[in-house]
Write a protein that holds these residues in place. Structure first.
Motif, PDB file in Angstrom:
ATOM      1  N   ARG A 104       0.838  -1.197   0.000  1.00  0.00           N
ATOM      2  CA  ARG A 104       0.000   0.000   0.000  1.00  0.00           C
ATOM      3  C   ARG A 104       0.874   1.248   0.000  1.00  0.00           C
ATOM      4  O   ARG A 104       1.969   1.270   0.559  1.00  0.00           O
ATOM      5  CB  ARG A 104      -0.939   0.002   1.206  1.00  0.00           C
ATOM      6  CG  ARG A 104      -0.251   0.004   2.549  1.00  0.00           C
ATOM      7  CD  ARG A 104      -1.283  -0.118   3.666  1.00  0.00           C
ATOM      8  NE  ARG A 104      -0.650  -0.268   4.975  1.00  0.00           N
ATOM      9  CZ  ARG A 104      -0.286   0.733   5.755  1.00  0.00           C
ATOM     10  NH1 ARG A 104      -0.488   1.987   5.350  1.00  0.00           N
ATOM     11  NH2 ARG A 104       0.273   0.506   6.933  1.00  0.00           N
ATOM     12  N   GLY A 106      -0.532   4.315   0.928  1.00  0.00           N
ATOM     13  CA  GLY A 106      -1.238   5.299   1.728  1.00  0.00           C
ATOM     14  C   GLY A 106      -1.738   4.679   3.003  1.00  0.00           C
ATOM     15  O   GLY A 106      -1.224   3.653   3.471  1.00  0.00           O
ATOM     16  N   SER A 107      -2.753   5.280   3.579  1.00  0.00           N
ATOM     17  CA  SER A 107      -3.342   4.773   4.812  1.00  0.00           C
ATOM     18  C   SER A 107      -3.956   3.399   4.581  1.00  0.00           C
ATOM     19  O   SER A 107      -4.463   3.093   3.490  1.00  0.00           O
ATOM     20  CB  SER A 107      -4.418   5.735   5.315  1.00  0.00           C
ATOM     21  OG  SER A 107      -5.166   5.143   6.364  1.00  0.00           O
ATOM     22  N   ILE A 108      -3.938   2.575   5.613  1.00  0.00           N
ATOM     23  CA  ILE A 108      -4.528   1.247   5.508  1.00  0.00           C
ATOM     24  C   ILE A 108      -6.038   1.325   5.313  1.00  0.00           C
ATOM     25  O   ILE A 108      -6.671   0.378   4.830  1.00  0.00           O
ATOM     26  CB  ILE A 108      -4.182   0.403   6.753  1.00  0.00           C
ATOM     27  CG1 ILE A 108      -4.505  -1.074   6.504  1.00  0.00           C
ATOM     28  CG2 ILE A 108      -4.941   0.916   7.977  1.00  0.00           C
ATOM     29  CD1 ILE A 108      -4.006  -1.995   7.578  1.00  0.00           C
ATOM     30  N   PHE A 109      -6.634   2.461   5.661  1.00  0.00           N
ATOM     31  CA  PHE A 109      -8.074   2.642   5.489  1.00  0.00           C
ATOM     32  C   PHE A 109      -8.428   3.152   4.086  1.00  0.00           C
ATOM     33  O   PHE A 109      -9.602   3.217   3.732  1.00  0.00           O
ATOM     34  CB  PHE A 109      -8.610   3.612   6.538  1.00  0.00           C
ATOM     35  CG  PHE A 109      -8.399   3.130   7.947  1.00  0.00           C
ATOM     36  CD1 PHE A 109      -9.154   2.090   8.462  1.00  0.00           C
ATOM     37  CD2 PHE A 109      -7.419   3.705   8.744  1.00  0.00           C
ATOM     38  CE1 PHE A 109      -8.960   1.639   9.759  1.00  0.00           C
ATOM     39  CE2 PHE A 109      -7.215   3.259  10.040  1.00  0.00           C
ATOM     40  CZ  PHE A 109      -7.979   2.216  10.551  1.00  0.00           C
ATOM     41  N   ASN A 110      -7.420   3.486   3.304  1.00  0.00           N
ATOM     42  CA  ASN A 110      -7.628   3.937   1.926  1.00  0.00           C
ATOM     43  C   ASN A 110      -7.446   2.743   0.993  1.00  0.00           C
ATOM     44  O   ASN A 110      -6.353   2.448   0.531  1.00  0.00           O
ATOM     45  CB  ASN A 110      -6.636   5.052   1.582  1.00  0.00           C
ATOM     46  CG  ASN A 110      -6.914   5.672   0.224  1.00  0.00           C
ATOM     47  OD1 ASN A 110      -7.807   5.224  -0.505  1.00  0.00           O
ATOM     48  ND2 ASN A 110      -6.155   6.699  -0.123  1.00  0.00           N
ATOM     49  N   TRP A 114      -4.260   0.431  -1.697  1.00  0.00           N
ATOM     50  CA  TRP A 114      -3.735  -0.860  -1.270  1.00  0.00           C
ATOM     51  C   TRP A 114      -2.912  -1.508  -2.377  1.00  0.00           C
ATOM     52  O   TRP A 114      -3.110  -1.245  -3.564  1.00  0.00           O
ATOM     53  CB  TRP A 114      -4.876  -1.796  -0.893  1.00  0.00           C
ATOM     54  CG  TRP A 114      -5.349  -1.616   0.519  1.00  0.00           C
ATOM     55  CD1 TRP A 114      -5.122  -0.541   1.325  1.00  0.00           C
ATOM     56  CD2 TRP A 114      -6.136  -2.533   1.278  1.00  0.00           C
ATOM     57  NE1 TRP A 114      -5.720  -0.732   2.540  1.00  0.00           N
ATOM     58  CE2 TRP A 114      -6.343  -1.939   2.556  1.00  0.00           C
ATOM     59  CE3 TRP A 114      -6.682  -3.780   1.024  1.00  0.00           C
ATOM     60  CZ2 TRP A 114      -7.079  -2.573   3.559  1.00  0.00           C
ATOM     61  CZ3 TRP A 114      -7.414  -4.410   2.014  1.00  0.00           C
ATOM     62  CH2 TRP A 114      -7.607  -3.805   3.266  1.00  0.00           C
TER      63      TRP A 114
END
Length: 226
Positions: A104, A106-110, A114
């Motif tokens: 990924r 970026g953020s793991i929530f984005n 991924w």
């Protein structure tokens, strides 16, 4: 000398395909999956043969308990949705691999940022949820049978035999797919992200899509068709 180098390069990459030729590894996987398809086709044939000679379906629990076996359709429907969605995450992982996005960015929530690893880890977890669900369901059927309720065992009736055989063999195939994900993720953690690893990713995805499609057929046949 240049022609010799070109020939050598082609020889090394032949198994992984080219712009004009499919990967021999992928072709071999498709051939093997075709043989697996014949195996499951035989299980479907057994199921419909039993269905054709019985007026009560699902069959009675036993001779002493004429009520039909009770299936937990909502529960199986839930784990079916999980397995189908795992096919989506698996394909997103393949797309990430083709774009050379191993991790990924970026953020793991984005989820849009991924990489292959995150998508395949999520696919592994969802596949594990499916197998765990079946491991929970099987003992429930057996316990209900011995408690005199609407359960079944593999030897209680022809219906119980084909249900446990068909869904059990499929669960074994899903488990094999989980091992394939583990092996691939370990391989991806070592060395460079080469075209050979992309080929391995695609081949594993073929297998996972196969077990998903087979389960859709099994679920529709066993749990929905009356």
């Amino acid at each position: 000398m240049a022609s010799v180098a070109t020939a050598t390069t082609l020889g090394k990459n032949r198994a992984h395909g080219s712009l004009t030729r499919p990967s021999l590894v992928s072709v071999g996987k498709v051939v093997w999956l075709s043989s697996e398809l014949m195996f499951f086709a035989a299980l479907f044939a057994i199921y419909f043969t039993i269905l054709s000679v019985n007026t009560q379906w699902p069959m009675a629990v036993s001779a002493n308990l004429p009520e039909s076996v009770k299936l937990d359709v909502p529960f199986d429907g839930a784990i079916t949705i999980v397995l189908v969605l795992s096919s989506v995450t698996c394909q997103l992982g393949v797309i990430a691999a083709e774009e050379r996005r191993l991790r990924r960015s970026g953020s793991i929530f984005n989820l849009a940022r991924w990489g292959l690893r995150e998508y395949f880890v999520l696919t592994f977890i969802m596949g594990g949820v499916f197998v765990a669900g079946q491991c929970i369901e099987y003992p429930t059927y057996v316990t209900d049978y011995f408690n005199g309720e609407n359960g079944m065992t593999i030897s209680s009736s022809a219906y119980g035999s084909i249900l446990f055989l068909a869904t059990g063999f499929h669960a074994l195939h899903v488990t094999g797919g989980l091992f394939a994900f583990v092996f691939l993720l370990i391989r991806l953690s070592k060395g460079r992200f080469t075209p050979e690893k992309i080929t391995s990713t695609i081949v594993v995805s073929y297998y996972w899509h196969f077990v998903d499609v087979v389960w859709i057929g099994l679920f529709s046949t066993i749990f929905l068709i009356k």
